[in-house]
Every structure is written in structure tokens, then in C-alpha cells.
Design a protein around this motif. Sequence first.
Motif, PDB file in Angstrom:
ATOM      1  N   SER A  18       0.959  -1.138  -0.267  1.00 12.91           N
ATOM      2  CA  SER A  18       0.198   0.119  -0.091  1.00 12.91           C
ATOM      3  C   SER A  18       0.863   1.312  -0.008  1.00 12.91           C
ATOM      4  N   VAL A  19       0.395   2.322  -0.556  1.00 16.49           N
ATOM      5  CA  VAL A  19       1.008   3.674  -0.460  1.00 16.49           C
ATOM      6  C   VAL A  19       0.207   4.833  -0.083  1.00 16.49           C
ATOM      7  N   ALA A  20       0.686   5.435   0.778  1.00 19.82           N
ATOM      8  CA  ALA A  20       0.227   6.871   1.215  1.00 19.82           C
ATOM      9  C   ALA A  20       0.936   8.049   0.843  1.00 19.82           C
ATOM     10  N   ALA A  21       0.506   8.820   0.142  1.00 21.97           N
ATOM     11  CA  ALA A  21       1.361   9.913  -0.476  1.00 21.97           C
ATOM     12  C   ALA A  21       0.486  11.455  -0.203  1.00 21.97           C
ATOM     13  N   LEU A  22       1.265  12.327  -0.042  1.00 24.29           N
ATOM     14  CA  LEU A  22       1.080  13.756   0.091  1.00 24.29           C
ATOM     15  C   LEU A  22       1.895  14.486  -0.852  1.00 24.29           C
ATOM     16  N   VAL A  23       1.711  15.473  -1.600  1.00 24.05           N
ATOM     17  CA  VAL A  23       2.427  15.974  -2.278  1.00 24.05           C
ATOM     18  C   VAL A  23       1.733  17.379  -2.665  1.00 24.05           C
ATOM     19  N   ARG A  24       2.806  18.532  -2.692  1.00 22.91           N
ATOM     20  CA  ARG A  24       2.432  19.730  -3.045  1.00 22.91           C
ATOM     21  C   ARG A  24       3.504  20.209  -3.990  1.00 22.91           C
ATOM     22  N   SER A  39       4.594   7.084   2.358  1.00 22.53           N
ATOM     23  CA  SER A  39       4.863   5.715   3.205  1.00 22.53           C
ATOM     24  C   SER A  39       4.223   4.526   2.529  1.00 22.53           C
ATOM     25  N   PHE A  40       4.835   3.373   3.079  1.00 20.77           N
ATOM     26  CA  PHE A  40       4.228   2.267   2.330  1.00 20.77           C
ATOM     27  C   PHE A  40       3.667   1.170   3.423  1.00 20.77           C
ATOM     28  N   GLY A  41       2.905   0.232   3.061  1.00 12.06           N
ATOM     29  CA  GLY A  41       2.326  -0.731   3.885  1.00 12.06           C
ATOM     30  C   GLY A  41       2.720  -2.037   3.163  1.00 12.06           C
ATOM     31  N   GLY A  42       2.666  -3.239   4.084  1.00 16.02           N
ATOM     32  CA  GLY A  42       3.002  -4.350   3.453  1.00 16.02           C
ATOM     33  C   GLY A  42       4.457  -4.634   3.031  1.00 16.02           C
ATOM     34  N   VAL A  43       5.342  -3.610   3.263  1.00 15.08           N
ATOM     35  CA  VAL A  43       6.555  -4.080   2.970  1.00 15.08           C
ATOM     36  C   VAL A  43       7.721  -4.200   4.106  1.00 15.08           C
ATOM     37  N   ALA A  44       7.235  -3.960   5.408  1.00 12.29           N
ATOM     38  CA  ALA A  44       8.126  -4.005   6.484  1.00 12.29           C
ATOM     39  C   ALA A  44       7.426  -4.425   7.705  1.00 12.29           C
TER      40      ALA A  44
END
Length: 329
Positions: free
Chosen positions: A243-249, A261-266
Amino acid sequence: MIPFAYSRPGGMAEAVEAVTDDPGAAFLAGGTNLVDHMKLGLASPTCLVDVREVVDDGVEELPGGGAWIGAGTTNSELAAHPLIRRRYPLLSSALLAGASGQLRNMATTGGNLLQRTRCVYFQDVTTPCNKREPGSGCSALEGYGRDNAVLGASEQCVATHPSDMAVAMLTLDAKVRVLGQSGERRVPLADFHRLPGAEPERDTVLEHGELITGVELPPPPEGARSAYRKVRERASYAFALVSVAALVRVRGGRIEDARISFGGVAHAPWRARRAEEVLRGRPVTEMAFRVAAETEFTEARPGRDNAFKVPLAINTCAAVLRSLTGVNG
């Protein structure tokens, strides 16, 4: 039948004292993880201290534009709260990607942060597991490894953290408020969960008897866009492969700020600091997205069954960044 005592304290301080004084006691809130573990024989607390009625269970706007989330707030309540949906849509999306409607109605914010791995060997008491029984060995190293970690693992443990909510909160720079016998402290979520190292049985930095009372979210950066994407085996009620959570400006065609941030990888929700550093100040291009994601996984160590996670994470990250910036892949 395994006997245990049950206690309903009159307040948070009383709850902390009850658990601190009993090495075998545990806090109980929604129970969606703990009760399962008791049924499987993974946990056998001597006493359950029910904190559902003593911890806060609401969402409040903080001075300056942030938010306070009580530890007893259910995942359903949090996902649907107008302030969260308006100001932190990333968090609402992540919550709705987790579990089922029935479980979200019971699961709490504090409990979600404390849920343990769904590694099949951790949940099978007939197999060796260093997380369940330190020093017994890690069956996942040579066994079924499709769900194993590719970052931050050790020879002691290759399990992954299951929370969707925590991945989003990590991206939002959340702080966890904790109460113990020595008083209250605030722990940045980035420091809250542990990588396995030589002590895989310790998931967090909490000491026995410390109680999560709530989570603080700072105001999101003005003009930022965010998204959560979860890749799983089926469309619902499944834990993330990645999974990927991202915030960009973005300003002037360049990435001014990026949080990923990543989920499922650590073993813990993984903040992609290397990728963020690569992206800041770079032009908004597909190449920049891919280079950043690839940089984050240069030290990935996949096993026999989960090498697919590395390109999957890179591709998912690039796709999320494209969606947030309007770049065509």
C-alpha cells in the motif's frame, strides 16, 4: 476454558495502574485483534482491563488547524467524521480500505495502532516463531513467504505490519499520546513502531502498562493533495500486499513537498525518506517518480516468494504520484 479476570476501571489512571501492577494484564477496547489471539492461543492475559469507557472517543479540531483523535474512536466513526473527510481525506480512504464494515464499527484508533502481524506462522502455535516465542526460530524464512517484508527485516523476523490507518497517519506526521505511571508523553508515529532487530516480540516502544489515549494530527500543508492506494489479493477484506500513502504539494511545476509511506513491505509502516528527498525540488515528471521510488527500494531484500513486491511497490508509488500531479504515464 482459560480463566481470566475482567476489570472496568473508573478512569485512565486507574486503568494504567491495574495493568502496570499485573505483568499478565492487558488493555481491552474493541477487542477485534486481542480476542482473536486469545481464541488462537497466542495470548492468555490474566486480566482484561476494559478501557472502552474511559478513553476519549471523539474527534476535535485543535488550535492552528490540527486534529485530536481519541483512542476509543472507532474506525467507522473516524473515517466518516466531517473534519477528517474534509481535511485528511487520505486517512479516511485508508480506514475504509481496511477490514470490513462490521469490524470497523468495533475497532478503535488505539487498538488499530497496536494490532499485530497476520504472518501465518505467528498465528500457528504449532510452528516456531520468534515473535510469539523469542529464540524459537522464524518459520517464515524458509516457509511460505509471499507476504513477508522486503525492507527492514532481520534474521529473527520477516513479518509485516497489517494496519492501513497507521500508514496514512505516518504520512500525516501523527503523534501518539501515551499515559503511563510516570506521566504522559507524546511519541511521533515515526518512532512508535519498531523494526524487528533482535527483539521481534516487541512491536512498539510502549512499556507494559502504558495506554494510548489519542493521536494528534498537525494541519496538512496548504495546497497539498493526498491519496491512499492498496494492492491486495481481492477487492475487500484483505491485507495489503503493498500500500502507498502519499501527500504532495506542487508549485511552479516542481515538487515543493512530498511525503510517502508504504504498507505491506516491512515490520512497521515504512516512511519513504529517501524517495521524499529525491522528489523535493524536482520537476513533476514520470521519470522523477520512478527514480524516487526505485531509490527507496535499493536496499530491499526480498525472499524466494515475494520478489514481486519490489516492482509492485515502485509501480504503485509512481501511479499514486501521477494521480496527484496530473502527469500522464
